[in-house]
Every structure is written in C-alpha cells, then in structure tokens.
Design a protein around this motif. Structure first.
Motif, mmCIF file in Angstrom:
data_model
loop_
_atom_site.group_PDB
_atom_site.id
_atom_site.type_symbol
_atom_site.label_atom_id
_atom_site.label_comp_id
_atom_site.label_asym_id
_atom_site.label_seq_id
_atom_site.Cartn_x
_atom_site.Cartn_y
_atom_site.Cartn_z
ATOM 1 N N PRO A 148 0.806 -1.229 0.000
ATOM 2 C CA PRO A 148 0.000 0.000 0.000
ATOM 3 C C PRO A 148 0.838 1.278 0.000
ATOM 4 O O PRO A 148 0.421 2.297 -0.547
ATOM 5 C CB PRO A 148 -0.825 -0.104 1.289
ATOM 6 C CG PRO A 148 -0.891 -1.563 1.576
ATOM 7 C CD PRO A 148 0.424 -2.130 1.083
ATOM 8 N N GLU A 149 2.028 1.222 0.575
ATOM 9 C CA GLU A 149 2.873 2.422 0.610
ATOM 10 C C GLU A 149 3.365 2.835 -0.774
ATOM 11 O O GLU A 149 3.865 3.946 -0.958
ATOM 12 C CB GLU A 149 4.054 2.254 1.575
ATOM 13 C CG GLU A 149 4.968 1.105 1.259
ATOM 14 C CD GLU A 149 4.604 -0.198 1.960
ATOM 15 O OE1 GLU A 149 5.483 -1.072 2.013
ATOM 16 O OE2 GLU A 149 3.474 -0.359 2.434
ATOM 17 N N ASP A 150 3.209 1.948 -1.773
ATOM 18 C CA ASP A 150 3.573 2.288 -3.151
ATOM 19 C C ASP A 150 2.470 3.068 -3.869
ATOM 20 O O ASP A 150 2.700 3.577 -4.969
ATOM 21 C CB ASP A 150 3.874 1.018 -3.963
ATOM 22 C CG ASP A 150 5.192 0.371 -3.582
ATOM 23 O OD1 ASP A 150 6.090 1.098 -3.106
ATOM 24 O OD2 ASP A 150 5.325 -0.854 -3.767
ATOM 25 N N ALA A 151 1.295 3.153 -3.284
ATOM 26 C CA ALA A 151 0.144 3.765 -3.955
ATOM 27 C C ALA A 151 0.407 5.183 -4.468
ATOM 28 O O ALA A 151 0.056 5.486 -5.617
ATOM 29 C CB ALA A 151 -1.082 3.736 -3.055
ATOM 30 N N PRO A 152 1.015 6.078 -3.681
ATOM 31 C CA PRO A 152 1.264 7.428 -4.213
ATOM 32 C C PRO A 152 2.154 7.412 -5.467
ATOM 33 O O PRO A 152 1.903 8.143 -6.421
ATOM 34 C CB PRO A 152 1.950 8.167 -3.059
ATOM 35 C CG PRO A 152 1.519 7.435 -1.838
ATOM 36 C CD PRO A 152 1.391 5.991 -2.264
ATOM 37 N N ARG A 153 3.180 6.573 -5.468
ATOM 38 C CA ARG A 153 4.071 6.480 -6.637
ATOM 39 C C ARG A 153 3.327 5.898 -7.830
ATOM 40 O O ARG A 153 3.506 6.340 -8.963
ATOM 41 C CB ARG A 153 5.295 5.619 -6.281
ATOM 42 C CG ARG A 153 6.261 5.464 -7.412
ATOM 43 C CD ARG A 153 7.042 6.744 -7.704
ATOM 44 N NE ARG A 153 7.982 6.476 -8.784
ATOM 45 C CZ ARG A 153 7.999 7.143 -9.924
ATOM 46 N NH1 ARG A 153 7.187 8.150 -10.113
ATOM 47 N NH2 ARG A 153 8.850 6.835 -10.863
ATOM 48 N N VAL A 154 2.473 4.903 -7.579
ATOM 49 C CA VAL A 154 1.672 4.307 -8.654
ATOM 50 C C VAL A 154 0.772 5.366 -9.273
ATOM 51 O O VAL A 154 0.682 5.475 -10.500
ATOM 52 C CB VAL A 154 0.845 3.113 -8.137
ATOM 53 C CG1 VAL A 154 -0.160 2.660 -9.181
ATOM 54 C CG2 VAL A 154 1.757 1.974 -7.728
ATOM 55 N N LYS A 155 0.118 6.152 -8.447
ATOM 56 C CA LYS A 155 -0.756 7.220 -8.958
ATOM 57 C C LYS A 155 0.026 8.199 -9.817
ATOM 58 O O LYS A 155 -0.443 8.644 -10.856
ATOM 59 C CB LYS A 155 -1.450 7.941 -7.801
ATOM 60 C CG LYS A 155 -2.516 7.109 -7.143
ATOM 61 C CD LYS A 155 -3.151 7.840 -5.989
ATOM 62 C CE LYS A 155 -4.167 6.955 -5.290
ATOM 63 N NZ LYS A 155 -4.767 7.605 -4.133
ATOM 64 N N GLU A 156 1.234 8.529 -9.387
ATOM 65 C CA GLU A 156 2.083 9.445 -10.158
ATOM 66 C C GLU A 156 2.451 8.832 -11.510
ATOM 67 O O GLU A 156 2.375 9.502 -12.547
ATOM 68 C CB GLU A 156 3.346 9.756 -9.363
ATOM 69 C CG GLU A 156 4.306 10.675 -10.086
ATOM 70 C CD GLU A 156 5.598 10.889 -9.299
ATOM 71 O OE1 GLU A 156 6.568 11.333 -9.919
ATOM 72 O OE2 GLU A 156 5.630 10.605 -8.093
ATOM 73 N N ILE A 157 2.824 7.566 -11.520
ATOM 74 C CA ILE A 157 3.200 6.887 -12.761
ATOM 75 C C ILE A 157 2.014 6.834 -13.715
ATOM 76 O O ILE A 157 2.138 7.144 -14.904
ATOM 77 C CB ILE A 157 3.741 5.478 -12.463
ATOM 78 C CG1 ILE A 157 5.098 5.586 -11.748
ATOM 79 C CG2 ILE A 157 3.850 4.644 -13.734
ATOM 80 C CD1 ILE A 157 5.581 4.283 -11.127
ATOM 81 N N VAL A 158 0.841 6.450 -13.201
ATOM 82 C CA VAL A 158 -0.360 6.369 -14.037
ATOM 83 C C VAL A 158 -0.739 7.753 -14.559
ATOM 84 O O VAL A 158 -1.096 7.917 -15.726
ATOM 85 C CB VAL A 158 -1.524 5.707 -13.273
ATOM 86 C CG1 VAL A 158 -2.832 5.825 -14.035
ATOM 87 C CG2 VAL A 158 -1.200 4.247 -12.991
ATOM 88 N N ARG A 159 -0.617 8.760 -13.729
ATOM 89 C CA ARG A 159 -0.920 10.134 -14.158
ATOM 90 C C ARG A 159 0.035 10.559 -15.270
ATOM 91 O O ARG A 159 -0.382 11.165 -16.263
ATOM 92 C CB ARG A 159 -0.811 11.079 -12.956
ATOM 93 C CG ARG A 159 -1.343 12.456 -13.182
ATOM 94 C CD ARG A 159 -1.432 13.331 -11.930
ATOM 95 N NE ARG A 159 -0.545 12.994 -10.829
ATOM 96 C CZ ARG A 159 -0.939 12.380 -9.690
ATOM 97 N NH1 ARG A 159 -2.179 12.033 -9.534
ATOM 98 N NH2 ARG A 159 -0.063 12.129 -8.746
ATOM 99 N N ASN A 160 1.317 10.213 -15.146
ATOM 100 C CA ASN A 160 2.297 10.546 -16.185
ATOM 101 C C ASN A 160 1.985 9.826 -17.495
ATOM 102 O O ASN A 160 2.094 10.420 -18.568
ATOM 103 C CB ASN A 160 3.711 10.216 -15.723
ATOM 104 C CG ASN A 160 4.205 11.162 -14.648
ATOM 105 O OD1 ASN A 160 3.680 12.253 -14.463
ATOM 106 N ND2 ASN A 160 5.205 10.724 -13.911
ATOM 107 N N ILE A 161 1.592 8.559 -17.403
ATOM 108 C CA ILE A 161 1.204 7.812 -18.601
ATOM 109 C C ILE A 161 -0.006 8.470 -19.249
ATOM 110 O O ILE A 161 -0.041 8.686 -20.463
ATOM 111 C CB ILE A 161 0.899 6.336 -18.255
ATOM 112 C CG1 ILE A 161 2.185 5.595 -17.872
ATOM 113 C CG2 ILE A 161 0.192 5.630 -19.418
ATOM 114 C CD1 ILE A 161 1.958 4.226 -17.270
#
Length: 68
Positions: free
Chosen positions: A49-62
């Motif tokens: 779950p602590e990866d969620a902010p980074r995942v959101k950033e990656i998806v937003r960049n995509i």
C-alpha cells in the motif's frame, strides 16, 4: 464492424494496456498483480500500500503523455 467486434476490440486493448502498466510498475520496482473477477477496486492490485502514491504518479504521467 459489429457491436460485439467493438466490445472485443476495447477489451483486448484494455487487457494489453493493464499488462503494459504492470510491466512499467515492475520497472520502477513496484510489485503489482492483475485482479480478476471484475474487482470493484480496479484492475491492478498494488502489493504494498505504501507504493500507492508512486503508482498514482506513474499512471498520471502515462495518462498525460498519451492523452495530451
């Protein structure tokens, strides 16, 4: 093209897109899995779950890269 053909095309594109996103997350060291059964929480399960902010950033960049 029939309605069914359009649906099959959309689902096929979606399937490959989700796999591609999971591969991108793995490149960033983020462990993720594809969900099954029409999970209401989404198509990708983030293991930590602590990866969620980074995942959101990656998806937003995509999204910004391919939809701008």
């Amino acid at each position: 093209m029939t309605d069914e053909d359009k649906m099959i095309y959309k689902l096929t594109v979606h399937r490959y897109f989700i796999g591609w996103v999971i591969d991108k997350l793995k490149e960033e060291g983020i462990s993720a899995k594809r969900t099954t059964g029409g999970d209401r929480n989404g198509d990708i399960f983030i293991v930590r779950p602590e990866d969620a902010p980074r995942v959101k950033e990656i998806v937003r960049n995509i999204h910004n890269k391919y939809n701008s």
